[in-house]
Design a protein around this motif. Structure first.
Motif, short mmCIF file in Angstrom:
data_model
loop_
_atom_site.label_atom_id
_atom_site.label_comp_id
_atom_site.label_asym_id
_atom_site.label_seq_id
_atom_site.Cartn_x
_atom_site.Cartn_y
_atom_site.Cartn_z
N ARG A 40 1.70 1.32 -0.45
CA ARG A 40 3.02 0.73 -0.67
C ARG A 40 3.80 0.74 0.63
N HIS A 41 4.30 -0.43 1.01
CA HIS A 41 5.05 -0.53 2.26
C HIS A 41 6.38 0.21 2.11
N PRO A 42 6.75 1.05 3.08
CA PRO A 42 7.93 1.90 2.92
C PRO A 42 9.25 1.14 2.88
N ARG A 43 9.30 -0.08 3.45
CA ARG A 43 10.57 -0.80 3.49
C ARG A 43 10.62 -1.95 2.48
N SER A 44 9.54 -2.69 2.37
CA SER A 44 9.57 -3.79 1.40
C SER A 44 9.25 -3.31 -0.01
N LEU A 46 6.36 -3.22 -1.27
CA LEU A 46 5.25 -4.03 -1.80
C LEU A 46 3.91 -3.34 -1.55
N PRO A 47 2.98 -3.45 -2.50
CA PRO A 47 1.63 -2.89 -2.29
C PRO A 47 0.83 -3.81 -1.37
N LEU A 48 0.18 -3.22 -0.37
CA LEU A 48 -0.58 -3.98 0.61
C LEU A 48 -1.97 -3.39 0.75
N ALA A 49 -2.97 -4.25 0.81
CA ALA A 49 -4.35 -3.79 0.92
C ALA A 49 -5.05 -4.40 2.12
N GLY A 50 -4.28 -4.83 3.11
CA GLY A 50 -4.86 -5.38 4.32
C GLY A 50 -3.76 -5.72 5.29
#
Length: 258
Positions: A40-44, A46-50
């Motif tokens: 999980r991006h700390p600012r947005s 959003l979950p990111l996998a790449g």
């Protein structure tokens, strides 16, 4: 995580990297969570996998083109495999509306940092699609995706080796492709020394010299967006003009072309 889904996600991240390379970016890292585990991006939030990490000196509109290249690369790959809005409307809608959420977040940060600059995301997406539709870019994405799908993380040497045969820094000139830039940038391009008047942007690592930008799309392993996006005039002894010996730091001595 299925091979087909990983291939699609790899195309997204490789699209960021190859199109950024067209504008003279220096790659730093490319990564993909092969098991689908997201961070999980700390600012947005959003979950990111790449993600794709690179250093670039370019206009904000060119940075936006690289940002929009992720989902446009996915759509290009899907279209070549017969997947369209008519055949798979839910999948194409997810790729178009959901997959670039963090990329839009990233560009929005640039917009807030530089409110006087014009960034047109629709034109950026259209230009990214035109660039990615070329056989040369499709082949470059394929060459980069293969080792990424094997290893999960690629360092600068691995990225450069994969992309070297495609000479992406000459792509726009060789293919006769022109991208849209704001009128102020076009006026500067016609000036006596575009390199002295080009707008500078500085990316999210906050640890690069003035005049050199760092872009992270979507999110490198273990790193969030740190520091702020800043602009500054070319420092004394900064990026050289063509014909001068390049300074001993990454990202200098390259003039974005369009």
């Amino acid at each position: 995580m299925s091979l087909e889904r990983n291939r699609q996600r790899a195309e997204h991240e490789c699209g960021h990297m190859t199109v950024a390379s067209v504008f003279g970016a220096e790659p730093r890292e490319l990564w993909l969570s092969l098991d689908g585990t997201a961070r999980r991006h700390p600012r947005s939030g959003l979950p990111l996998a790449g993600g794709a990490l690179f250093e670039i000196e370019a206009e904000l509109q060119q940075a936006a083109i690289a940002a929009m290249a992720g989902y446009r690369a996915e759509l290009d790959l899907l279209g070549r495999n017969g997947v369209t809005a008519a055949t798979h409307p839910r999948l194409v809608s997810a790729v178009t509306r959901v997959h670039p959420r963090h990329d839009h977040f990233y560009v929005e940060q640039l917009r807030r940092a530089f409110p006087e600059d014009v960034v047109d995301l629709d034109r950026a997406a259209a230009d990214a699609a035109r660039i990615l539709g070329a056989d040369r870019l499709r082949a470059a994405n394929d060459a980069l995706a293969r080792p990424l799908l094997r290893h999960g993380v690629l360092d600068p040497d691995q990225i450069n080796r994969a992309l070297e045969p495609f000479a992406l820094h000459t792509f726009l000139k060789d293919e006769g492709v022109r991208v849209w830039l704001p009128s102020a940038a076009e006026d500067a391009r016609r000036g006596e020394d575009f390199f002295d008047t080009i707008e500078r942007w500085r990316g999210d690592l906050g640890a690069v010299p003035p005049g050199v930008g760092a872009g992270a799309l979507d999110h490198p392993p273990g790193q969030g967006l740190r520091g702020t996006v800043r602009r500054g005039a070319r420092p004394e002894g900064g990026p050289p003009r063509p014909g001068r010996a390049p300074a001993a730091r990454p990202g200098n001595g390259r003039r974005p072309t369009a």
